[in-house]
Scaffold this motif. Structure first.
Motif, PDB file in Angstrom:
ATOM      1  N   PRO A  59      -0.399 -39.749  36.264  1.00 47.42           N
ATOM      2  CA  PRO A  59       0.659 -40.255  37.142  1.00 47.42           C
ATOM      3  C   PRO A  59       1.790 -39.239  37.274  1.00 47.42           C
ATOM      4  O   PRO A  59       2.080 -38.506  36.328  1.00 47.42           O
ATOM      5  CB  PRO A  59       1.157 -41.514  36.431  1.00 47.42           C
ATOM      6  CG  PRO A  59       0.243 -41.761  35.300  1.00 47.42           C
ATOM      7  CD  PRO A  59      -0.561 -40.542  35.047  1.00 47.42           C
TER       8      PRO A  59
ATOM      9  N   LYS B 283       0.309 -37.097  43.610  1.00 49.88           N
ATOM     10  CA  LYS B 283      -0.767 -37.650  44.437  1.00 49.88           C
ATOM     11  C   LYS B 283      -0.209 -38.341  45.679  1.00 49.88           C
ATOM     12  O   LYS B 283      -0.650 -38.057  46.796  1.00 49.88           O
ATOM     13  CB  LYS B 283      -1.627 -38.614  43.606  1.00 49.88           C
ATOM     14  CG  LYS B 283      -2.340 -37.906  42.456  1.00 49.88           C
ATOM     15  CD  LYS B 283      -3.283 -38.812  41.709  1.00 49.88           C
ATOM     16  CE  LYS B 283      -2.580 -39.898  40.916  1.00 49.88           C
ATOM     17  NZ  LYS B 283      -1.816 -39.378  39.774  1.00 49.88           N
ATOM     18  N   SER B 284       0.757 -39.215  45.480  1.00 49.68           N
ATOM     19  CA  SER B 284       1.269 -39.911  46.662  1.00 49.68           C
ATOM     20  C   SER B 284       2.088 -38.954  47.528  1.00 49.68           C
ATOM     21  O   SER B 284       2.140 -39.084  48.749  1.00 49.68           O
ATOM     22  CB  SER B 284       2.064 -41.153  46.262  1.00 49.68           C
ATOM     23  OG  SER B 284       3.423 -40.879  46.142  1.00 49.68           O
TER      24      SER B 284
ATOM     25  N   ASP C 267       1.222 -47.098  51.839  1.00 44.72           N
ATOM     26  CA  ASP C 267       0.872 -47.143  50.428  1.00 44.72           C
ATOM     27  C   ASP C 267       0.388 -48.553  50.096  1.00 44.72           C
ATOM     28  O   ASP C 267       1.168 -49.486  50.099  1.00 44.72           O
ATOM     29  CB  ASP C 267       2.097 -46.780  49.581  1.00 44.72           C
ATOM     30  CG  ASP C 267       1.747 -46.666  48.103  1.00 44.72           C
ATOM     31  OD1 ASP C 267       0.663 -47.147  47.712  1.00 44.72           O
ATOM     32  OD2 ASP C 267       2.557 -46.107  47.355  1.00 44.72           O
TER      33      ASP C 267
ATOM     34  N   THR D 188      -1.085 -49.444  47.252  1.00 39.55           N
ATOM     35  CA  THR D 188      -1.325 -49.574  45.823  1.00 39.55           C
ATOM     36  C   THR D 188      -0.998 -50.987  45.355  1.00 39.55           C
ATOM     37  O   THR D 188       0.096 -51.483  45.629  1.00 39.55           O
ATOM     38  CB  THR D 188      -0.465 -48.565  45.052  1.00 39.55           C
ATOM     39  OG1 THR D 188      -0.747 -47.275  45.559  1.00 39.55           O
ATOM     40  CG2 THR D 188      -0.757 -48.624  43.568  1.00 39.55           C
TER      41      THR D 188
ATOM     42  N   ASP E 201      -3.482 -46.043  45.270  1.00 38.29           N
ATOM     43  CA  ASP E 201      -3.495 -45.567  43.885  1.00 38.29           C
ATOM     44  C   ASP E 201      -4.165 -46.648  43.028  1.00 38.29           C
ATOM     45  O   ASP E 201      -4.237 -47.797  43.441  1.00 38.29           O
ATOM     46  CB  ASP E 201      -2.062 -45.322  43.413  1.00 38.29           C
ATOM     47  CG  ASP E 201      -2.001 -44.316  42.259  1.00 38.29           C
ATOM     48  OD1 ASP E 201      -3.070 -43.956  41.740  1.00 38.29           O
ATOM     49  OD2 ASP E 201      -0.898 -43.902  41.904  1.00 38.29           O
ATOM     50  N   GLU E 202      -4.621 -46.278  41.863  1.00 38.84           N
ATOM     51  CA  GLU E 202      -5.290 -47.225  40.958  1.00 38.84           C
ATOM     52  C   GLU E 202      -6.314 -48.039  41.724  1.00 38.84           C
ATOM     53  O   GLU E 202      -6.355 -49.263  41.664  1.00 38.84           O
ATOM     54  CB  GLU E 202      -4.256 -48.153  40.310  1.00 38.84           C
ATOM     55  CG  GLU E 202      -3.278 -47.422  39.442  1.00 38.84           C
ATOM     56  CD  GLU E 202      -2.022 -48.242  39.181  1.00 38.84           C
ATOM     57  OE1 GLU E 202      -2.052 -49.461  39.383  1.00 38.84           O
ATOM     58  OE2 GLU E 202      -1.021 -47.640  38.783  1.00 38.84           O
TER      59      GLU E 202
ATOM     60  N   ALA F 152      -6.623 -42.776  44.774  1.00 40.37           N
ATOM     61  CA  ALA F 152      -6.154 -42.040  43.607  1.00 40.37           C
ATOM     62  C   ALA F 152      -6.334 -42.871  42.352  1.00 40.37           C
ATOM     63  O   ALA F 152      -6.569 -44.073  42.419  1.00 40.37           O
ATOM     64  CB  ALA F 152      -4.690 -41.647  43.780  1.00 40.37           C
ATOM     65  N   GLY F 153      -6.210 -42.217  41.229  1.00 43.53           N
ATOM     66  CA  GLY F 153      -6.313 -42.918  39.957  1.00 43.53           C
ATOM     67  C   GLY F 153      -6.543 -41.937  38.835  1.00 43.53           C
ATOM     68  O   GLY F 153      -6.563 -40.729  39.057  1.00 43.53           O
TER      69      GLY F 153
END
Ligand code: ADP
Length: 637
Positions: free
Chosen positions: A69, A73-74, A195, A197, A242-243, A292-293
């Motif tokens: 993290p 990434k973002s 986003d 996420t 993400d995740e 992402a993750g």
């Protein structure tokens, strides 16, 4: 971001760049550094990920980013949306379907056109309403006029009221003509970035709101209750998730359908709501997905979705650290400028404040000649330091502010460790003056960045059956391994048969969550040898290191934090693996408190840690002969 641009007049001192913490950057404060406009040029390090993002933007490919993290990434996903063409942007409108109220129609128009259409419809509806009210008042006037003529006033008022109500509650019908613009790109200057996420199904895939009235003239027409999901809002842009593995499997499946089809109908997500009866025509969702993750995420991701990304896109691993070069340090200075400008309220940093931050980036990398790429937490430090300066209305953020900020922005683990040390001081569990047999001050790391002193005690007793290694708590496995490693050495120099002994190992107060005992094998070995040979250990010494079967001291992680913990606890000597010598980046205040002794062999460790000549000297001598190369030779025979 290739190079760091500074304002005209500011120079880079190339000659001394190598030794300068700012990489030769001649600035008074970060105010002198120019921040690039495009986000992709602001990204520091992550060259591979950057190249892929640029390539993927050109080809409209999906990307999977795996990494820690806060490494960008973002940021890269957002940067990609700036690189996508904005000409293709569209508005999406949902219309009432006169044939089937539960199947609203969907129209896509070029960006900006949607608003014109809505305005035209509103205007028409307004005119219609106007006509209706004129009509209504004419009828009311006629009715009241007639009532007056026939002297039936009460009835007239009643009739007028009824007419008014009828008009009032049928006027909704005209609203149904105005479409619902669910995606509005009219003011959008760049391709959208969404986003998603942690989004629930409705937020990701779109939803239709429940209508509590449903009929009787009070209902909201179904097309007005349609709400877009992130997949629709990111049409022609970037959808960042993400995740990714935390999305439930059904949602991942639907997401995959959306990717395959490029369009996805919106329906009510909650089964018992009236929205579930509604399903629109397909709504475009032609997005580029950036999933992402961490490594875990990849394993738990829906395999078909992963294959989809793999087959039609790129996968990239994010770096955690980067080599420390003058150019890189200049970029870290620019990072501070970027964060200050992004926040908008922080005072710019003086040159020595930036230097302190770069030192911290070195320290946090935990690796020789590297800088950490964990920018989110570094950015947090910038903000806390800036806030301190701002609270005092100062023009610049100074080195002192950064030092204070570091103290304040300690991680939970660090706070826990400090608290733990405080409490242990109360019990006087820390360093004692005299030497003790079988007791070693080990060092461990809690969380990512907190050192802690962890005393280890060894006791030897005759075995009841076969000899055992008995350890308290969760560290049993590690204790066994350490003893096993040291037993090869012990066999060589001692008459004691370990298989006839029970070795009890206690990690004093190690119930603590998150304490990693992996690197404590020289500690256990030292404690066992001390107990076995009845030679006391100097309690002002702390140590960390891993042990090979041949007696070599192997490198471990987190030496800097461990040394600092030892210093805080009051030790004056710390033994570390020789191979970790370059990783030591302790703060100035600790440097005077402790002496660091790098060791490459267990005999050197014992030489430092044990007390009480001549017993000790003879032991160390014997050990020197049988460990390392000497042991090699013996084993080779
Ligand atoms: P992630 O998505 O990997 O968790 P983010 O992209 O959200 O991390 O990073 C958080 C913040 O940290 C960003 O908004 C940016 O300010 C900063 N940051 C992260 N990575 C970088 C980088 N490689 N270069 C510059 N700044 C970065």
């Amino acid at each position: 971001g290739s190079e760091v641009d500074v304002d005209p007049g500011v120079e880079i001192d190339e000659e001394n760049a190598e030794d300068d913490l700012l990489g030769g950057l001649q600035i008074d404060s970060t105010d002198d550094i120019e921040v690039p406009d495009r986000l992709v040029d602001q990204v520091i390090g992550q060259d591979e990920a950057r190249d892929i993002i640029i390539k993927a933007a050109k080809q409209r490919r999906h990307v999977m980013m795996i990494g820690s993290p806060g490494t960008g990434k973002s940021m890269l996903a957002k940067a990609m949306s700036q690189l996508l063409p904005q000409e293709d942007l569209q508005d999406v409108l949902v219309y009432h379907n006169p044939d089937d109220g539960n199947a609203p129609k969907v129209r896509t128009v070029p960006a900006g056109k949607g608003e014109q259409i809505i305005d035209a419809h509103k205007e028409e509806a307004r005119k219609r309403n106007q006509m209706r009210s004129i009509l209504m008042w004419i009828i009311i006037a006629i009715v009241i006029g007639y009532a007056l003529l026939t002297a039936n006033i009460l009835l007239g008022i009643l009739a007028a009221g009824i007419i008014w109500l009828i008009f009032r509650y049928t006027s909704r019908g005209t609203d149904a003509m105005v479409p619902n613009m669910i995606v509005d790109n009219g003011d959008q200057r760049q391709a959208p970035f969404e986003d998603a996420t942690g989004a629930h199904a409705g937020a990701l895939l779109g939803d239709v709101r429940h209508d509590p009235f449903q009929s009787g003239g009070m209902e909201t027409p179904s097309h007005d209750r349609v709400e877009p999901g992130s997949i629709h809002k990111s049409n022609k842009g970037v959808l960042f998730v993400d995740e990714i593995n935390t999305l439930d499997i059904r949602t991942q499946q639907k997401l995959m359908t959306a990717i395959q089809e490029g369009e996805f109908a919106i329906t009510g997500q909650s089964e018992r709501s009236s929205g579930a009866m509604v399903q629109t025509e397909p709504v475009p969702c032609d997005f580029v997905m950036i999933a992402a993750g961490n490594l875990d995420a990849m394993e738990n991701m829906h395999p078909a979705l992963r294959n989809r990304v793999k087959g039609y896109g790129y996968e990239v691993y994010m770096d955690d650290t980067i080599e420390d070069t003058p150019e890189m340090r200049r970029k870290y200075a620019r990072f501070v400028a970027q964060e200050v400008e992004r926040d908008g309220r922080l005072p710019h940093f003086t040159d020595d404040a930036v230097e302190e931050l770069i030192l911290e980036a070195k320290r946090r990398s935990g690796r020789k000649n590297h800088l950490t790429l964990h920018f989110r937490s570094l950015g947090g430090l910038v903000r806390v330091a800036g806030d301190i300066a701002r609270a005092e209305d100062r023009e610049h953020t100074t080195r002192d502010d950064v030092l204070q900020a570091k103290q304040r922005s300690r991680s939970i683990e660090q706070q826990l460790a400090d608290d733990y040390i405080e409490r242990r001081k109360d019990y006087e569990l820390q360093v004692t003056e005299e030497a003790v047999e079988g007791r070693v001050n080990g060092l461990a790391v809690m969380g990512e960045d907190s050192g802690i002193m962890l005393p280890v005690m060894a006791e030897i007793a005759p075995a009841q059956g076969g000899g055992q290694v008995i350890a308290t708590g969760k560290l049993q496995e590690m204790a066994e391994e350490s003893v096993q490693n040291v037993s090869a050495i012990i066999k060589k120099f001692s008459d004691v048969d370990l298989s006839e002994k029970d070795i009890h190992i206690q990690f004093v107060q190690a119930g603590q969550q998150g304490v990693d005992g992996d690197s404590a094998s020289i500690t256990v070995a030292t404690a066992v040898i001390s107990a076995l040979e009845d030679i006391p250990i100097d309690q002002s010494v702390a140590m960390t290191g891993s042990l090979s079967v041949r007696g070599d001291v192997l490198p471990v992680g987190g030496v800097t934090h461990k040394i600092e913990a030892a210093a805080k606890a009051g030790c004056d000597t710390v033994i570390i693996p020789k191979a970790n010598e370059q990783d030591v980046m302790i703060e100035d205040e600790y440097e005077e408190m402790v002496e660091i002794i790098p060791c490459s062999n267990i005999s050197e460790v014992l030489d430092v840690a044990l007390e009480g000549e001549p017993k000790k000297d003879s032991l160390v001598d014997r050990l020197k002969q049988i460990t390392g190369t000497a042991l090699d030779r013996q084993q080779a025979v």
